[in-house]
Design a protein around this motif. Structure first.
Motif, PDB file in Angstrom:
ATOM      1  N   ASP A   7       3.814  28.846 -25.425  1.00 22.29           N
ATOM      2  CA  ASP A   7       4.030  28.171 -24.149  1.00 22.29           C
ATOM      3  C   ASP A   7       2.897  27.213 -23.775  1.00 22.29           C
ATOM      4  OD1 ASP A   7       2.017  29.892 -23.506  1.00 22.29           O
ATOM      5  OD2 ASP A   7       3.135  31.028 -21.998  1.00 22.29           O
ATOM      6  N   ASN A  46       7.108  21.233 -22.533  1.00 25.62           N
ATOM      7  CA  ASN A  46       8.232  20.313 -22.676  1.00 25.62           C
ATOM      8  C   ASN A  46       8.419  19.824 -24.116  1.00 25.62           C
ATOM      9  OD1 ASN A  46       9.117  20.315 -19.987  1.00 25.62           O
ATOM     10  ND2 ASN A  46       7.452  18.938 -19.405  1.00 25.62           N
ATOM     11  N   TRP A  80      10.857  34.421 -12.520  1.00 21.12           N
ATOM     12  CA  TRP A  80      11.219  33.362 -13.456  1.00 21.12           C
ATOM     13  C   TRP A  80      12.568  32.745 -13.069  1.00 21.12           C
ATOM     14  CZ3 TRP A  80      15.802  33.753 -16.151  1.00 21.12           C
ATOM     15  CH2 TRP A  80      16.390  35.032 -16.206  1.00 21.12           C
ATOM     16  N   GLU A 109      16.693  26.802 -15.827  1.00 19.19           N
ATOM     17  CA  GLU A 109      17.514  25.678 -15.382  1.00 19.19           C
ATOM     18  C   GLU A 109      18.066  24.929 -16.592  1.00 19.19           C
ATOM     19  OE1 GLU A 109      15.270  23.140 -12.875  1.00 19.19           O
ATOM     20  OE2 GLU A 109      15.116  24.609 -11.230  1.00 19.19           O
ATOM     21  N   LYS A 145      19.626  21.959 -18.533  1.00 18.91           N
ATOM     22  CA  LYS A 145      19.563  20.520 -18.295  1.00 18.91           C
ATOM     23  C   LYS A 145      20.916  19.845 -18.486  1.00 18.91           C
ATOM     24  CE  LYS A 145      16.055  19.113 -17.416  1.00 18.91           C
ATOM     25  NZ  LYS A 145      15.382  19.095 -16.086  1.00 18.91           N
ATOM     26  N   ASP A 186      15.102  24.691 -19.134  1.00 17.31           N
ATOM     27  CA  ASP A 186      13.735  24.803 -18.622  1.00 17.31           C
ATOM     28  C   ASP A 186      13.529  26.193 -18.038  1.00 17.31           C
ATOM     29  OD1 ASP A 186      13.042  22.258 -19.316  1.00 17.31           O
ATOM     30  OD2 ASP A 186      13.345  21.408 -17.315  1.00 17.31           O
ATOM     31  N   ILE A 245      10.994  28.317 -15.859  1.00 18.56           N
ATOM     32  CA  ILE A 245       9.957  28.006 -14.879  1.00 18.56           C
ATOM     33  C   ILE A 245       9.392  29.309 -14.336  1.00 18.56           C
ATOM     34  CG2 ILE A 245       9.462  26.781 -12.721  1.00 18.56           C
ATOM     35  CD1 ILE A 245      12.160  25.248 -13.321  1.00 18.56           C
ATOM     36  N   SER A 246       8.050  29.426 -14.378  1.00 17.26           N
ATOM     37  CA  SER A 246       7.396  30.604 -13.843  1.00 17.26           C
ATOM     38  C   SER A 246       5.946  30.267 -13.510  1.00 17.26           C
ATOM     39  CB  SER A 246       7.441  31.751 -14.861  1.00 17.26           C
ATOM     40  OG  SER A 246       6.773  32.888 -14.370  1.00 17.26           O
ATOM     41  N   LYS A 252       4.650  26.857 -14.210  1.00 24.43           N
ATOM     42  CA  LYS A 252       4.676  26.367 -15.595  1.00 24.43           C
ATOM     43  C   LYS A 252       6.116  26.266 -16.076  1.00 24.43           C
ATOM     44  CE  LYS A 252       1.620  27.957 -18.445  1.00 24.43           C
ATOM     45  NZ  LYS A 252       0.884  28.859 -19.374  1.00 24.43           N
ATOM     46  N   THR A 253       6.418  25.212 -16.811  1.00 25.73           N
ATOM     47  CA  THR A 253       7.769  24.997 -17.334  1.00 25.73           C
ATOM     48  C   THR A 253       7.718  24.972 -18.859  1.00 25.73           C
ATOM     49  OG1 THR A 253       8.439  23.725 -15.405  1.00 25.73           O
ATOM     50  CG2 THR A 253       9.751  23.445 -17.404  1.00 25.73           C
ATOM     51  N   THR A 254       8.607  25.743 -19.453  1.00 26.20           N
ATOM     52  CA  THR A 254       8.745  25.760 -20.911  1.00 26.20           C
ATOM     53  C   THR A 254      10.167  25.353 -21.251  1.00 26.20           C
ATOM     54  OG1 THR A 254       7.153  27.570 -21.088  1.00 26.20           O
ATOM     55  CG2 THR A 254       8.552  27.146 -23.002  1.00 26.20           C
ATOM     56  N   ALA A 255      10.310  24.335 -22.086  1.00 25.17           N
ATOM     57  CA  ALA A 255      11.633  23.828 -22.450  1.00 25.17           C
ATOM     58  C   ALA A 255      12.082  24.432 -23.783  1.00 25.17           C
ATOM     59  CB  ALA A 255      11.602  22.313 -22.549  1.00 25.17           C
TER      60      ALA A 255
END
Length: 996
Positions: A693, A697, A728, A731, A733, A793, A795-796, A799-802
């Motif tokens: 992580d 992106n 967490w 999302e 896309k 995505d 999100i936590s 921080k965003t991890t794609a």
């Protein structure tokens, strides 16, 4: 002319009268009559002749006691006739004066059973004697036939054969009557039918010595009496007694042989015990010297002579030949096969001379068996000359697959043939001594094959301690009694359902059957005792599991969930079972299923622990706890079985760790200690390590490609790194990405969550309309016109991890109305039973067996006696063929992987082969046979699968047909995987890639 007409008229009248009488007799035979056994103050007595065999008295007492257990009233057993409204008359032809008188008077017809082996008739006779108005008459052709007939009445009044051995308490009734339809039993399908009490060290012997028969301190006459009663109830007639060094030899207790004769049980001995002698404990080295026939034959012959003298007047089957001590090969001075064969022939000649001298009979009239077990089969195959009257008792390979059966010439031998079969085993590559993990449909398949090849004289089942092998024992002996009831694989499921209905009532029979069959399916894929991936002799530590945790939806988690489903169903059934049958349900269903489930979960959770610990997941500790919890549940249930169930009746019978092998221990687990603040972690299907992580992106972390033709789904695990709470969100896309959950909270009570990702294909932009797939592209590098990319995505904590998502959604005209299999991620996976077409051969055709194999169905070519086809031209013209239509997006050289049931060739001339080709290619032979106890054989029996691969060419992307021809009958195909280069490591083949 008038005289002629009158004569014809008389003849016609006579014929009409005869026909009418025949119709009346047939109607009487088919009519059902009611017979009252107990009603208010009336109790029917049982009339037997004191000159009849002891087993008739024993069976009559068993039946009378069964009646008492149901009604509280016990019929009297008498040797004297008296005035009576009704009675039960039971006896053997020629041994019961009242039955003989009825035969002489024409009141009963015994022509069908007279001088037959173990047959009986049951019928109601009006006025059988001057003092009895009505009798329920049981007539036996011999002593066992009479006993079986009497105990058939016990079955008819609702008493289970397992009434004592599994505490199947009969249903109480105030009155008891039977609706009797005159019946005549068939001749048993197998002449000698029975069990081998083996590897008794951890259960039966300890239970007998410490609990049931402490006065003997061993498996003695009291214990054998109960075993013999069970055998009679199951219509068996033979036993190979317990023979380990923990148990004194059967004949060391003089009462044993007499009680066996009282119960009409035939004594035989195993492959390692010649001439009814127990070498393990009867051979005294300090007094007798070395157990070697080439140097010490006179002493050995003295032992044989002693035993024959002792048993000459009793029913027995003498095992001929010889092996070494402790189930080992025989030692000879010259270590070569010819020397072994010559010495073995000398042993058999000497044994038959002893039999002739001591019994004063021609050896051809004395039942004898030769068991070509392990290395002895090699001696037999190398030309050993065996007298024609000795029964050849073929064996399985210790794991349920019969090594050899009689060829057409051997089928004509006077001594016939039999089978020695295992549902319990101690030895390489791994024991299975705890639970009954042999698939009953596999046992049916192998024994029906043996029956088809004329092995019909001796069937012996190695059932260990009897418990918990109850169901398979009954199935085995029911098949041996009447194989006509088991013509189809589905007969086993019918038998199971009838068995469950008898034991627990019709209301739960279907559910119990489903539970048992699912337990069988999972055990077929991997026996519980093999879940440590260890071996024995020498004992090895636990090994690395072959089950994948990051491909194909996670095999480990899938198996955990399958077993949890079994646990839930079994526990729910337990609550639904009537109170008076709960003890029986516990023994016959609950403990075996819970034990298998928890042994699996113990190891599966330990695998999860090690895997997640490497990824730094806090959940690793939870998985360690679940593994320990599973171990503790086994301990708790075993303790209950031994100390609480039936107030300790079965104390010491159940050991959860035979031989204390690593598989039964609590696995070592890893612990995660992390004092850092909790953060979100991600792990994707297809990746062994967690998502990095720190790369924000990035599309480097992507799920496997989603294929619209197979409607793929994949998982993403969200988990905590560190201590504390993590919120967490996920999302998508694109609106075509679907998630099983899109937000949540992780904490100490909820350390991780598996999110399932799927695709709404109605919303995915569709690729170009093409007639065929693009040629030869790499499936992971699909041209843009066929693949749509997006992301999710996560999100936590800011921080965003794609996570990248790729959907393959082309539109090929060729697949519009296509029904078949399609390539997915570089492979095509097929269940063998789901063929597109099948074509019958000239002498054989493909047929499905249900209830075995990884998919619970296998496909096989029958009849097994069909001639093999080995000429390619003959194969393509006359052999039955299975055809599977499949569609690929790639082309080139491929591996066709065939998974078959690891059976052996029944005899020389028949192998374990099929032939395969793609499209119009020349068929390629595939041979599943293994040699001896090779490493390949070991791997095959540990996973109940033989996998062979052949190269084929897929010459273009598009439609193709895989063809599988029969070469040898009886080969059972389970699964097929066509690998175009995309198959990853896994224990089982991935799920079917069928077009949806």
């Amino acid at each position: 002319m008038r005289k002629l007409r009158k004569s014809n008229l008389v003849k016609n009248v006579v014929l009409l009268l005869v026909s009418f009488q025949v119709l009346i007799l047939k109607a009487q035979e088919q009519a059902t009559s009611n017979f009252t056994i107990v009603e208010e103050n009336t109790i029917t007595s049982i009339l037997i002749d004191k000159k009849d065999s002891k087993v008739v008295v024993i069976a009559s007492n068993i039946f009378a006691t069964d009646v008492e257990k149901i009604t509280g009233k016990k019929p009297a057993i008498s040797n004297k006739i008296s005035q009576s409204e009704s009675t039960i008359i039971a006896g053997t032809i020629g041994r019961n004066k009242w039955i003989d008188a009825m035969i002489a008077a024409g009141k009963i017809d015994v022509s069908e059973i007279e001088n037959q082996w173990e047959r009986y008739s049951i019928q109601i006779i009006e006025n059988p004697t001057s003092t009895i108005k009505k009798a329920l008459v049981v007539v036996g052709s011999d002593r066992r036939g009479t006993a079986y007939g009497i105990l058939e009445l016990s079955r008819k009044i609702g008493v289970s054969p397992w009434e004592w051995w599994a505490d199947v308490t009969p249903t109480k009734k105030e009155s008891l009557s039977l609706s009797i339809k005159n019946e005549v039993s068939k001749s048993p399908s197998v002449k000698y039918r029975g069990v081998f009490l083996n590897d008794e060290d951890w259960g039966l012997q300890r239970w007998a010595a410490l609990n049931f028969e402490p006065e003997t301190g061993d498996i003695g006459p009291k214990t054998y009496g109960k075993v013999f009663e069970l055998l009679l109830r199951l219509r068996a007639n033979t036993i190979w007694p317990a023979m380990h060094s923990s148990t004194k030899p059967f004949y060391s207790y003089p009462e044993n042989k007499f009680i066996a004769d009282d119960y009409a049980i035939v004594i035989g001995t195993s492959h390692a015990e010649p001439m009814l002698s127990n070498i393990n404990t009867e051979w005294k080295h300090d007094q007798m010297g070395e157990y070697r026939y080439d140097t010490n034959s006179e002493t050995i012959k003295s032992l044989f002579t002693k035993r024959v003298k002792e048993t000459a007047k009793l029913e027995g089957i003498y095992t001929t030949g010889m092996r070494g001590e402790h189930d080992s090969p025989m030692i000879v001075g010259e270590d070569d096969t010819d020397a072994q064969v010559n010495l073995l022939e000398r042993v058999i000649t000497d044994q038959r001379a002893i039999l002739k001298k001591e019994t004063k009979k021609n050896p051809t009239s004395i039942p004898q068996a030769f068991v070509p077990y392990k290395e002895v089969l090699n001696y037999y195959q190398s030309g050993l000359k065996l007298p024609e009257d000795i029964t050849l008792v073929w064996t399985d390979d210790n794991y349920g697959y019969i090594r050899q059966l009689s060829n057409p010439k051997e089928q004509k031998r006077a001594g016939g043939a039999g089978v020695y079969y295992h549902t319990s085993y101690w030895g390489r590559p791994h024991d299975y001594l705890w639970l009954n993990s042999t698939n009953p449909v596999l046992m049916w398949e192998e024994m029906s094959k043996a029956y088809e090849f004329q092995s019909r004289d001796i069937w012996i089942l190695n059932c260990g301690d009897i418990k918990p092998h109850e169901y398979n024992i009954e199935l085995f002996l029911d098949m041996a009694w009447n194989m006509d009831d088991f013509k189809e694989s589905s007969s086993v499921k019918d038998h199971t359902k009838n068995w469950a209905s008898r034991e627990f009532g019709e209301g739960t029979a279907s559910e119990i059957t489903d539970v048992l069959f699912e337990n069988n399916r999972l055990a077929y894929i991997r026996r519980p005792e093999f879940m440590a991936w260890s071996q024995v002799e020498p004992v090895t530590k636990e090994g690395e599991t072959e089950l994948t945790q990051y491909h194909y939806n996670d095999e480990v988690t899938g198996r955990i969930e399958n077993y949890q489903g079994l646990i839930d169903a079994t526990e729910n059934l337990y609550y639904a079972i009537p109170a008076y049958r709960k003890d029986a349900f516990y023994q016959l269903v609950y403990y075996p299923v819970i034990g298998a489930s928890k042994l699996n979960q113990k190891w599966l959770y330990s695998f999860k622990n090690k895997f997640t610990a490497k990824q730094g997941r806090q959940s690793a500790n939870a998985f360690a706890a679940l593994s320990e919890e599973a171990y503790n549940r086994i301990t708790k249930e075993t303790d209950f079985y031994n100390t609480t169930l039936k107030n300790g009746k079965w104390n010491h019978i159940m050991t959860m760790a035979p031989r204390f092998l690593p598989v039964f221990a609590q696995p070592a687990t890893s612990s995660i200690a992390n004092s850092e603040k909790a953060s979100l972690g991600l792990a994707l299907e297809g990746y062994q390590m967690e998502v990095n992580d720190k790369v924000i992106n990035s599309y480097a972390d992507v799920l496997p490609v989603f294929n619209s033709y197979t409607n793929s789904t994949y998982f993403i695990d969200v988990f905590t790194n560190g201590n504390g709470t993590v919120n967490w969100e996920a999302e998508p896309k694109a609106d075509w990405i679907r998630l099983s959950e899109s937000s949540g909270t992780l904490n100490s009570d909820n350390l991780e969550k598996r999110i399932w990702v799927s695709i709404d294909w109605s919303k995915v932009p569709q690729g170009e309309n093409k007639k065929e797939a693009p040629l030869g592209h790499d499936f992971q590098l699909i041209p843009p016109s066929f693949k749509v990319n997006s992301a999710i995505d996560f999100i936590s904590e800011g921080k965003t991890t794609a996570i990248g998502i790729s959907a393959y959604n082309p539109k090929f005209e060729a697949l519009n109305n296509y029904k078949g299999f399609v390539e997915d991620k570089g492979y095509v996976s097929i269940h063998a039973e789901n063929y597109t077409r099948k074509k019958d051969g000239k002498e054989a055709n493909w047929k499905m067996f249900e209830g075995m194999g990884y998919t619970n169905k296998v496909i096989t070519a029958l009849p097994r006696t069909a001639m093999p086809l080995v000429n390619l031209e003959e194969i393509t013209m006359n052999s039955p063929v299975l055809e599977y239509d499949f569609y690929t997006f790639n082309f080139g050289e491929v591996e066709v992987n065939l998974q078959a049931v690891p059976t052996h060739a029944p005899h020389t001339g028949i192998g374990v082969r099929c032939a395969v080709s793609i499209d119009d290619a020349t068929p390629v032979f595939v041979d599943f046979e293994t040699t001896g106890r090779s490493e390949e054989w070991k791997e095959n029996v540990l996973k109940n699968a033989s996998i062979k691969s052949v190269k084929q060419i897929v010459n273009k992307a598009g439609k193709h047909t895989l063809k599988i021809w029969m070469v040898d009958p009886g080969v059972m195909i389970d699964q097929v995987l066509i690998d175009l280069g995309g198959w990853k490591k896994s224990y089982a083949f991935p799920k079917e890639t069928v077009k949806e």
